[in-house]
Design a protein around this motif. Structure first.
Motif, PDB file in Angstrom:
ATOM      1  N   THR A  92       0.808  -1.222   0.000  1.00  0.00           N
ATOM      2  CA  THR A  92       0.000   0.000   0.000  1.00  0.00           C
ATOM      3  C   THR A  92       0.839   1.268   0.000  1.00  0.00           C
ATOM      4  OG1 THR A  92      -0.136  -0.085   2.426  1.00  0.00           O
ATOM      5  CG2 THR A  92      -1.912  -1.149   1.172  1.00  0.00           C
ATOM      6  N   ASN A  93       2.160   1.137   0.080  1.00  0.00           N
ATOM      7  CA  ASN A  93       3.032   2.312   0.032  1.00  0.00           C
ATOM      8  C   ASN A  93       3.452   2.556  -1.413  1.00  0.00           C
ATOM      9  OD1 ASN A  93       4.959   4.309   0.253  1.00  0.00           O
ATOM     10  ND2 ASN A  93       6.000   3.389   1.996  1.00  0.00           N
ATOM     11  N   VAL A  95       5.549   4.411  -2.719  1.00  0.00           N
ATOM     12  CA  VAL A  95       6.989   4.582  -2.917  1.00  0.00           C
ATOM     13  C   VAL A  95       7.613   3.275  -3.402  1.00  0.00           C
ATOM     14  CG1 VAL A  95       9.172   5.130  -1.770  1.00  0.00           C
ATOM     15  CG2 VAL A  95       7.104   6.407  -1.181  1.00  0.00           C
ATOM     16  N   VAL A 112      -6.596   8.687   4.855  1.00  0.00           N
ATOM     17  CA  VAL A 112      -5.681   9.254   3.858  1.00  0.00           C
ATOM     18  C   VAL A 112      -6.468   9.869   2.713  1.00  0.00           C
ATOM     19  CG1 VAL A 112      -3.828   8.720   2.224  1.00  0.00           C
ATOM     20  CG2 VAL A 112      -3.874   7.612   4.466  1.00  0.00           C
ATOM     21  N   HIS A 182      -0.413  10.589  -3.811  1.00  0.00           N
ATOM     22  CA  HIS A 182      -0.232   9.707  -2.656  1.00  0.00           C
ATOM     23  C   HIS A 182       1.245   9.355  -2.483  1.00  0.00           C
ATOM     24  CE1 HIS A 182      -1.357   5.720  -0.462  1.00  0.00           C
ATOM     25  NE2 HIS A 182      -1.047   6.681   0.387  1.00  0.00           N
ATOM     26  N   TYR A 183       1.928   9.136  -3.604  1.00  0.00           N
ATOM     27  CA  TYR A 183       3.366   8.882  -3.541  1.00  0.00           C
ATOM     28  C   TYR A 183       4.088  10.055  -2.873  1.00  0.00           C
ATOM     29  CZ  TYR A 183       8.197   9.157  -5.160  1.00  0.00           C
ATOM     30  OH  TYR A 183       9.564   9.321  -5.203  1.00  0.00           O
ATOM     31  N   SER A 185       3.002  12.280  -0.826  1.00  0.00           N
ATOM     32  CA  SER A 185       2.693  12.355   0.600  1.00  0.00           C
ATOM     33  C   SER A 185       3.515  11.346   1.390  1.00  0.00           C
ATOM     34  CB  SER A 185       1.196  12.111   0.814  1.00  0.00           C
ATOM     35  OG  SER A 185       0.869  12.071   2.185  1.00  0.00           O
ATOM     36  N   CYS A 186       3.613  10.121   0.873  1.00  0.00           N
ATOM     37  CA  CYS A 186       4.374   9.072   1.567  1.00  0.00           C
ATOM     38  C   CYS A 186       5.878   9.326   1.520  1.00  0.00           C
ATOM     39  CB  CYS A 186       4.055   7.709   0.959  1.00  0.00           C
ATOM     40  SG  CYS A 186       2.354   7.153   1.210  1.00  0.00           S
TER      41      CYS A 186
END
Length: 440
Positions: A92-93, A95, A112, A182-183, A185-186
């Motif tokens: 789920t990450n 990155v 999120v 989302h990438y 943010s992570c």
């Protein structure tokens, strides 16, 4: 495929009923029949002689309420891999997303989703669908994988790289940007995100002449909304970074933001005083740019519908009935300043979309046509990334996802012929497929 439901007290009766149900099914594979026999024999050895409901469906015999697919595997029964094993990933990450995850879905937690997309970033249809299906899932596609690979290898001491997503209508540019958001943010980026530029020029909630910038116009309400969106996305990160202003901003005789003030004061002023909100946005972007160049933060700029900044039309009308062009707004200047490559320690990802232009300017999805001469020269050099229609693997995963969420309940969708029909009818276009399966 034959279907039957049995309530039996012993497995011999179940086996007899199963064979009877399959007698008229000429396409049944003998290996499947053997599998069912072994299933019953194994269950019988476990002394499971209670009254059980059995399903004979799609070639498998599964006892309801008693044995799941996992338990059958424990019994060393060769159960074929379920669709959830092929179209979903537990990574789920974003990155860590790579080619190994191509065509698979990953889930984004509700908390999120609210933080990143509460102020926009998903298409209206996709957002409503995610609510209907009780959760936001995004397919990991090649354009996003390519961008993530580039961003992971970026030399942040060099001028900011600029990437332009392009493609036909409905291919998923906005969702790919959501994946990249989302990438970011992570990965610890400060996010500068504009969900959809055209709304500022087509349906403005209020436009006023700028006091600080002659012959320019402000978006007071839209600026307040954007500051709130920025604060929601980056609130905790901005607190940790403790960024401060590098100059003094005089708003009026009584209202001044002194040099060395936290950037949160700029945001709060804009939120509380809509009159100054547009100038607060411009000041905030300028301060973030300086902070990135001094290595105090790293910025990811994500803008959907970027070509609208260079559109030859808007729906904002002056008192003399002439139209205000997009280039005459303060917000346009502010965000164009941040998309130049005269700074470092960041990255710029934008999309160009035919829907961001008037109807008569939608002949080609290519960046040169969508940006026009002025927009193309502004971004040049940049790296174009095409977002195409689904390939064979992606459309299969998408259909599996709809089936798994019970959004697509037509039994024929599980067959190869049914999938081929959906692929052909939708043209493998993600948006058309979503609309096509909705009634089924």
């Amino acid at each position: 495929m034959a279907q039957a439901h049995f309530k039996v007290r012993n497995f011999s009766a179940a086996l007899e009923s199963c064979n009877h149900a399959l007698q008229n099914d000429l396409s049944e594979d003998t290996k499947i029949i053997s599998l069912k026999r072994r299933c019953l024999e194994q269950l019988a050895q476990q002394n499971c002689q209670d009254k059980v409901m059995y399903d004979v469906e799609i070639g498998f015999l599964l006892p309801r309420k008693l044995f799941s697919t996992t338990k059958l595997k424990i019994l060393n029964i060769p159960v074929p891999e379920s669709i959830t094993d092929t179209f979903r990933t537990n990574e789920t990450n974003p990155v860590n997303h790579s080619k190994d995850h191509d065509g698979q879905f990953y889930s984004i937690p509700e908390s999120v989703k609210k933080r990143l997309f509460g102020g926009g970033g998903l298409t209206k249809e996709y957002d409503e669908l995610s609510k209907t299906l009780n959760g936001l899932s995004i397919m990991i596609r090649k354009p996003a994988i390519e961008l993530i690979s580039y961003l992971n290898q970026t030399n942040f001491d060099a001028p900011v790289p600029r990437y332009v997503l392009y493609g036909k209508t409905g291919t998923g540019k906005t969702i790919s940007l959501a994946h990249i958001l989302h990438y970011g943010s992570c990965a610890g980026f400060v996010l500068v995100h504009v969900p959809w530029v055209p709304v500022w020029f087509r349906f403005p909630k209020g436009v006023t002449p700028s006091v600080a910038h002659p012959n320019k116009y402000d978006h007071p309400i839209e600026s307040v909304e954007w500051l709130r969106h920025f604060s929601t996305q980056n609130g905790s990160l901005m607190q940790n970074l403790e960024l401060k202003t590098t100059e003094t901003y005089v708003w009026s005789k009584r209202e001044v933001t002194a040099e060395g003030s936290p950037l949160s004061e700029l945001i709060d002023l804009g939120l509380n005083r809509a009159k100054y909100a547009t100038d607060c946005v411009a000041a905030l972007l300028g301060e973030l740019k300086k902070a990135a160049m001094s290595k105090r933060c790293r910025i990811l700029v994500v803008i959907d519908g970027f070509n609208s900044f260079f559109s030859p039309k808007s729906r904002v009308i002056r008192e003399d009935r002439s139209f205000v062009m997009p280039t005459e707004f303060v917000l346009t200047d502010a965000f164009l300043t941040l998309t130049r490559n005269d700074w470092n320690n960041g990255a710029v990802v934008v999309s160009v979309d035919s829907l961001a232009h008037p109807t008569e300017l939608r002949e080609s999805p290519l960046p040169r046509y969508q940006l026009g001469k002025q927009g193309f020269e502004h971004l040049d050099p940049f790296i174009p990334v095409e977002v195409p229609n689904y390939d064979a693997k992606e459309i299969r995963s998408q259909i599996d996802y709809y089936i798994e969420r019970n959004w697509l309940q037509q039994p024929k969708a599980r067959t190869e012929r049914g999938r081929a029909e959906l692929s052909f009818t939708s043209g493998n276009n993600p948006y058309f497929l979503m609309k096509l399966v909705a009634p089924y």
